[in-house]
Design a protein around this motif. Structure first.
Motif, short mmCIF file in Angstrom:
data_model
loop_
_atom_site.label_atom_id
_atom_site.label_comp_id
_atom_site.label_asym_id
_atom_site.label_seq_id
_atom_site.Cartn_x
_atom_site.Cartn_y
_atom_site.Cartn_z
N ALA A 66 0.85 -1.20 0.00
CA ALA A 66 0.00 0.00 0.00
C ALA A 66 0.88 1.25 0.00
N GLY A 111 2.73 4.37 -2.90
CA GLY A 111 2.72 4.91 -4.25
C GLY A 111 3.94 4.48 -5.03
N CYS A 112 3.84 4.51 -6.34
CA CYS A 112 4.94 4.03 -7.17
C CYS A 112 6.11 5.01 -7.24
N THR A 116 3.43 11.02 -1.12
CA THR A 116 2.05 11.48 -1.28
C THR A 116 1.30 10.72 -2.37
N ASP A 117 1.93 9.75 -3.01
CA ASP A 117 1.26 8.99 -4.07
C ASP A 117 0.13 8.14 -3.50
N ASP A 118 -0.88 7.92 -4.33
CA ASP A 118 -1.92 6.96 -3.96
C ASP A 118 -1.32 5.56 -4.02
N PRO A 119 -1.89 4.61 -3.27
CA PRO A 119 -1.36 3.24 -3.30
C PRO A 119 -1.42 2.65 -4.70
N GLY A 128 -2.17 0.43 -7.83
CA GLY A 128 -3.42 -0.17 -8.24
C GLY A 128 -3.44 -0.45 -9.72
N GLU A 134 -2.16 2.19 -12.39
CA GLU A 134 -0.74 2.23 -12.77
C GLU A 134 -0.42 1.18 -13.82
#
Length: 145
Positions: A103, A105-106, A114-117, A119, A122
């Protein structure tokens, strides 16, 4: 030049321009090497000793490829092959970490914290970029024949 060759040339330039634009995001990673090193570390695919060197040279490689795609005709095909290889490796790493349930971000565009997890988005984005790289390679070959 035939109409077909003109169409392939246009496709080549559009694909190369989009790929170069994405690669220029590397400047964010150059500006924040610690943040990108954290993103590389979170993937847990490299020994700790390699995390910092990879985090330092990867954004520069992306920038050199972007410049090659846009400004250095002699190296465009090589840049496309490098870009395709990087995208395949990145996509595999993202897929593996999604399967692991990670969980984080890339870090693809900097600001890893601050990236979203990770998924499916991406994976779809990278799949589209892989398709563009393949299109550019194919179109480039067609314009030279």
């Amino acid at each position: 030049m035939t109409r077909e060759q003109k169409t392939f040339r246009l496709a080549y330039w559009i694909a190369s321009f989009i790929l170069a634009g994405v690669l220029f995001s590397g400047y964010q990673k150059i500006l924040d090497p610690a943040g990108f090193a954290l993103a590389v570390y979170r993937f847990h695919l490299l020994p700790g000793l390699l995390v910092n060197p990879v985090a330092l040279w990867m954004p520069w490689l992306e920038m050199v490829c972007a410049i090659g795609l846009l400004l250095v005709p002699r190296y465009r095909v090589a840049a496309l092959w490098i870009v395709l290889t990087l995208l395949l490796v990145f996509t595999g790493a993202i897929a593996l970490n999604i399967l692991r349930g990670s969980a984080f971000g890339c870090g693809c565009f900097g600001a890893a914290a601050t990236d979203d997890p990770l998924g499916v988005i991406e994976l779809l984005r990278n799949g589209g970029l892989i398709a563009l790289a393949l299109l550019a390679l194919h179109a480039g070959r067609k314009t030279r024949s």
